[in-house]
Each structure stands twice: as structure tokens, then as C-alpha cells.
Motif scaffolding. Structure first.
Motif, PDB file in Angstrom:
ATOM      1  N   GLY A   1      39.420 -15.627  32.891  1.00  8.64           N
ATOM      2  CA  GLY A   1      38.752 -16.066  34.110  1.00  8.64           C
ATOM      3  C   GLY A   1      39.346 -15.500  35.385  1.00  8.64           C
ATOM      4  O   GLY A   1      39.308 -16.149  36.436  1.00  8.64           O
ATOM      5  N   LEU A   2      39.882 -14.286  35.335  1.00 11.47           N
ATOM      6  CA  LEU A   2      40.476 -13.674  36.523  1.00 11.47           C
ATOM      7  C   LEU A   2      39.402 -13.214  37.515  1.00 11.47           C
ATOM      8  O   LEU A   2      38.299 -12.831  37.123  1.00 11.47           O
ATOM      9  N   LYS A   3      39.758 -13.206  38.783  1.00 11.59           N
ATOM     10  CA  LYS A   3      38.866 -12.741  39.852  1.00 11.59           C
ATOM     11  C   LYS A   3      39.332 -11.347  40.274  1.00 11.59           C
ATOM     12  O   LYS A   3      40.324 -11.203  40.992  1.00 11.59           O
ATOM     13  N   LEU A   4      38.607 -10.324  39.835  1.00  8.96           N
ATOM     14  CA  LEU A   4      39.072  -8.946  40.005  1.00  8.96           C
ATOM     15  C   LEU A   4      38.154  -8.121  40.906  1.00  8.96           C
ATOM     16  O   LEU A   4      38.192  -6.889  40.875  1.00  8.96           O
ATOM     17  N   ASP A   5      37.347  -8.782  41.732  1.00  5.90           N
ATOM     18  CA  ASP A   5      36.368  -8.040  42.526  1.00  5.90           C
ATOM     19  C   ASP A   5      36.934  -7.478  43.817  1.00  5.90           C
ATOM     20  O   ASP A   5      36.308  -6.627  44.448  1.00  5.90           O
ATOM     21  N   ASP A   6      38.105  -7.903  44.248  1.00  5.21           N
ATOM     22  CA  ASP A   6      38.638  -7.461  45.539  1.00  5.21           C
ATOM     23  C   ASP A   6      39.655  -6.332  45.432  1.00  5.21           C
ATOM     24  O   ASP A   6      40.191  -5.887  46.446  1.00  5.21           O
ATOM     25  N   VAL A   7      39.958  -5.892  44.221  1.00 10.97           N
ATOM     26  CA  VAL A   7      41.057  -4.949  44.037  1.00 10.97           C
ATOM     27  C   VAL A   7      40.585  -3.672  43.343  1.00 10.97           C
ATOM     28  O   VAL A   7      39.610  -3.675  42.596  1.00 10.97           O
ATOM     29  N   LYS A   8      41.310  -2.603  43.604  1.00 14.06           N
ATOM     30  CA  LYS A   8      41.018  -1.322  42.968  1.00 14.06           C
ATOM     31  C   LYS A   8      41.816  -1.209  41.670  1.00 14.06           C
ATOM     32  O   LYS A   8      42.862  -1.834  41.507  1.00 14.06           O
ATOM     33  N   ALA A   9      41.316  -0.394  40.764  1.00 17.40           N
ATOM     34  CA  ALA A   9      42.066  -0.112  39.542  1.00 17.40           C
ATOM     35  C   ALA A   9      43.387   0.551  39.914  1.00 17.40           C
ATOM     36  O   ALA A   9      43.469   1.320  40.872  1.00 17.40           O
ATOM     37  N   GLY A  10      44.419   0.251  39.152  1.00 16.54           N
ATOM     38  CA  GLY A  10      45.715   0.853  39.430  1.00 16.54           C
ATOM     39  C   GLY A  10      46.865  -0.018  38.977  1.00 16.54           C
ATOM     40  O   GLY A  10      46.694  -0.974  38.224  1.00 16.54           O
ATOM     41  N   VAL A  11      48.050   0.321  39.458  1.00 14.79           N
ATOM     42  CA  VAL A  11      49.282  -0.360  39.075  1.00 14.79           C
ATOM     43  C   VAL A  11      49.666  -1.373  40.152  1.00 14.79           C
ATOM     44  O   VAL A  11      49.666  -1.058  41.344  1.00 14.79           O
ATOM     45  N   TYR A  12      49.992  -2.582  39.714  1.00 14.62           N
ATOM     46  CA  TYR A  12      50.379  -3.660  40.621  1.00 14.62           C
ATOM     47  C   TYR A  12      51.549  -4.415  40.007  1.00 14.62           C
ATOM     48  O   TYR A  12      51.956  -4.164  38.874  1.00 14.62           O
ATOM     49  N   SER A  13      52.034  -5.391  40.755  1.00 14.99           N
ATOM     50  CA  SER A  13      52.918  -6.401  40.195  1.00 14.99           C
ATOM     51  C   SER A  13      52.102  -7.682  40.099  1.00 14.99           C
ATOM     52  O   SER A  13      51.523  -8.140  41.087  1.00 14.99           O
ATOM     53  N   VAL A  14      52.037  -8.240  38.898  1.00 14.36           N
ATOM     54  CA  VAL A  14      51.253  -9.462  38.683  1.00 14.36           C
ATOM     55  C   VAL A  14      52.191 -10.649  38.581  1.00 14.36           C
ATOM     56  O   VAL A  14      53.301 -10.536  38.048  1.00 14.36           O
ATOM     57  N   HIS A  15      51.742 -11.771  39.113  1.00 17.63           N
ATOM     58  CA  HIS A  15      52.547 -12.990  39.060  1.00 17.63           C
ATOM     59  C   HIS A  15      51.621 -14.159  38.725  1.00 17.63           C
ATOM     60  O   HIS A  15      50.738 -14.501  39.504  1.00 17.63           O
ATOM     61  N   CYS A  16      51.827 -14.750  37.547  1.00 12.99           N
ATOM     62  CA  CYS A  16      50.994 -15.844  37.054  1.00 12.99           C
ATOM     63  C   CYS A  16      51.886 -17.016  36.639  1.00 12.99           C
ATOM     64  O   CYS A  16      52.860 -16.826  35.914  1.00 12.99           O
ATOM     65  N   LEU A  17      51.524 -18.210  37.090  1.00 14.39           N
ATOM     66  CA  LEU A  17      52.321 -19.390  36.768  1.00 14.39           C
ATOM     67  C   LEU A  17      51.418 -20.523  36.293  1.00 14.39           C
ATOM     68  O   LEU A  17      50.658 -21.094  37.073  1.00 14.39           O
ATOM     69  N   PRO A  18      51.507 -20.872  35.005  1.00 17.39           N
ATOM     70  CA  PRO A  18      50.769 -22.038  34.494  1.00 17.39           C
ATOM     71  C   PRO A  18      51.515 -23.326  34.838  1.00 17.39           C
ATOM     72  O   PRO A  18      52.699 -23.307  35.180  1.00 17.39           O
TER      73      PRO A  18
END
Length: 272
Positions: free
Chosen positions: A238-255
Motif C-alpha cells: 500500500g505504498l504511495k509512489l506517485d510523487d517520486v521518480k525511479a531511482g536510489v533513495y534511503s527508505v525509512h519504515c517503522l511499524p
């Protein structure tokens, strides 16, 4: 190629006061802050809701929770899930909300106990997930449109060894399925052979997708079983990926640290 460094059943504490099934009114808004608030308020009392922060360097890729967001196999969305159980307008010392929502709603994470009962019984819940997997360098890739993610598709993406976190953007984002109230069974997801190819031929341990399930509706459980069998792969859905371009990032996810829960809403951001 070297990759450079780069909420569920939850009840919030409430003051004992009003019955939770009280009628919705101005004193009991279902979702505080989402209704129009320009009725006489000054500009400094109008909240700013952002998707991008830090001058375009930080992207919130999790969805807001609203009654109209899609729920699994439902035409009506998740419905009312949040209420103001204690209200200052009605004499309480503070405003305190309560909420009740399935753990696999909106942007969320799956633990191994989601599809393996023995793992569930053994305690492999969301509190046991590895935060090192959920945080770090990540690759956002565009999947060929109009295709589920099969072994052939995975091979065509040419994801090199060493990449541990991949977010897969599909036709689901183009169709804005996470913004539609009615659940859509035609969403794009992994097929079993695609999941098996990923496990056998890559180093990916975090799999992120842009609808409510990592697996295609017509092949729902087998991909989950493949991904979660080894208890090393974490699924973020259920990620929201419409605002970003393809490429390399740093992701941070906290449940949330929900002991005993096989899923949890999750807040995810990308930093460029």
C-alpha cells in the motif's frame, strides 16, 4: 552496480466520558482536521498537509487514513474508524480519540505469521521484524505496465545483486487505486513464479508494492508463502509512489510495536 548510502487494532488512551457510539457531530468529528476548516479561522489555524518535505528531499510514501480509503474485498472503504471519545467541547479535560482498524489497512507491513500459523503461534509478529531491513538504501523501479510481476518481468528489471530493498511501482499507481474507495481485484501484484525468482536470484529482503497486497488477486497466497517462508523477507504494502521518480533513495519504515499482531500500519518515507 554499487548502491550509494543513501497504524490495526489500536485504542488510544481516552478519558472516561462518552460512549464511543455517540452520534457524529461537531463535538465528535470522525477524522479531526480533514473537514474544511476555513469557516472563520485565521490562516495560522489552517493545518498544512504535505507529501514532500525538506525542499524536495523527503517524500512521505504512506497513505493518509480516511473512511474512503480502500479495504480488502469491500466496496465501501474502511468506513468510520476514528472517533473523539472524550471532547473538551463537552467538558473533558482534553480531547482524546479512539480508533479501531484492521492491521492490514492502508500502508502496512506483513510479518511471517500472516500466512504461516506455526510462525504466528511461535511469536513471529511485527514486533519481531528487523528494523535494519526496514531502513536503509532502496531502489524504486517501474514495472512494465499491464503486467503482473512474473519471473519474466523480474528478470527484465535487471536488479543487481547487493540491492536489498526494492519498491515496485506498477500500474496501480497510474490508476490511483489506493485513492479509490472500492476494492479493485484487477490490481497488479506478484505471481508465485515472480516471487520465487526474486528469492532465488536476488538479495532483496524488503519488497514494497503500491496496493493492498504484494500478490496478484488470482494468485493471492502462494507469493506470500514464498516470500515469508524463510522469515527474512519483509513485505510493505500500500505504498504511495506517485510523487517520486525511479531511482536510489534511503527508505525509512517503522511499524507499530504490536506484540502478537501479524500486521501493522507503517509510516514510510524516502530521502533523496
Amino acid at each position: 552496480m554499487t548502491v550509494p548510502p543513501l497504524l490495526l487494532l489500536l485504542t488510544l488512551p481516552s478519558l472516561p466520558s462518552l460512549l464511543i457510539h455517540a452520534a457524529i457531530s461537531d463535538a465528535y468529528p470522525t477524522i479531526p482536521g480533514t473537514a474544511p476548516i476555513d469557516g472563520g479561522f485565521s490562516d495560522d489555524l489552517k493545518p498544512i498537509r504535505r507529501e514532500v518535505y525538506g525542499e524536495g528531499k523527503i517524500f512521505d510514501i504512506s497513505h493518509r487514513y480516511t473512511p474512503d480509503m480502500p479495504a480488502w474485498d469491500s466496496k465501501e472503504g474502511i468506513g468510520r474508524f476514528l472517533w473523539l471519545a472524550a471532547s473538551m467541547k463537552n467538558g473533558s479535560l482534553a480531547n482524546n480519540s479512539e480508533m479501531k482498524i484492521p492491521t492490514h489497512t492502508g500502508t502496512h507491513v506483513d510479518s511471517p505469521g500472516h500466512v504461516y500459523d506455526e510462525y504466528y503461534d511461535a511469536g513471529f509478529d511485527v514486533d519481531s521484524l528487523d528494523l535494519q531491513v526496514l531502513n536503509g538504501p532502496a531502489l524504486l523501479v517501474d514495472v512494465p505496465r499491464n503486467k503482473n510481476i512474473t519471473a519474466e518481468v523480474m528478470k527484465s528489471l535487471n536488479i543487481p545483486r547487493g540491492v536489498r530493498r526494492v519498491l515496485f511501482r506498477t500500474l496501480n499507481t497510474d490508476r490511483r487505486l489506493m485513492f479509490k474507495k472500492e476494492f479493485d481485484t484487477s490490481y497488479v501484484g506478484f505471481m508465485k513464479d515472480g516471487a520465487q525468482w526474486l528469492v532465488d536470484n536476488t538479495d532483496i529482503k524488503l519488497v514494497g508494492v503500491d496496493y493492498l497486497s504484494v500478490a496478484a488477486y488470482d494468485d493471492l497466497i502462494p507469493p506470500h508463502l514464498v516470500f515469508l517462508k524463510g522469515r527474512e523477507t519483509i513485505l510493505v504494502e500500500g505504498l504511495k509512489l506517485d510523487d517520486v521518480k525511479a531511482g536510489v533513495y534511503s527508505v525509512h519504515c517503522l511499524p507499530l510495536r504490536l506484540v502478537g499482531a501479524e500486521g501493522s500500519p507503517i509510516r514510510c518515507i524516502l530521502i533523496s
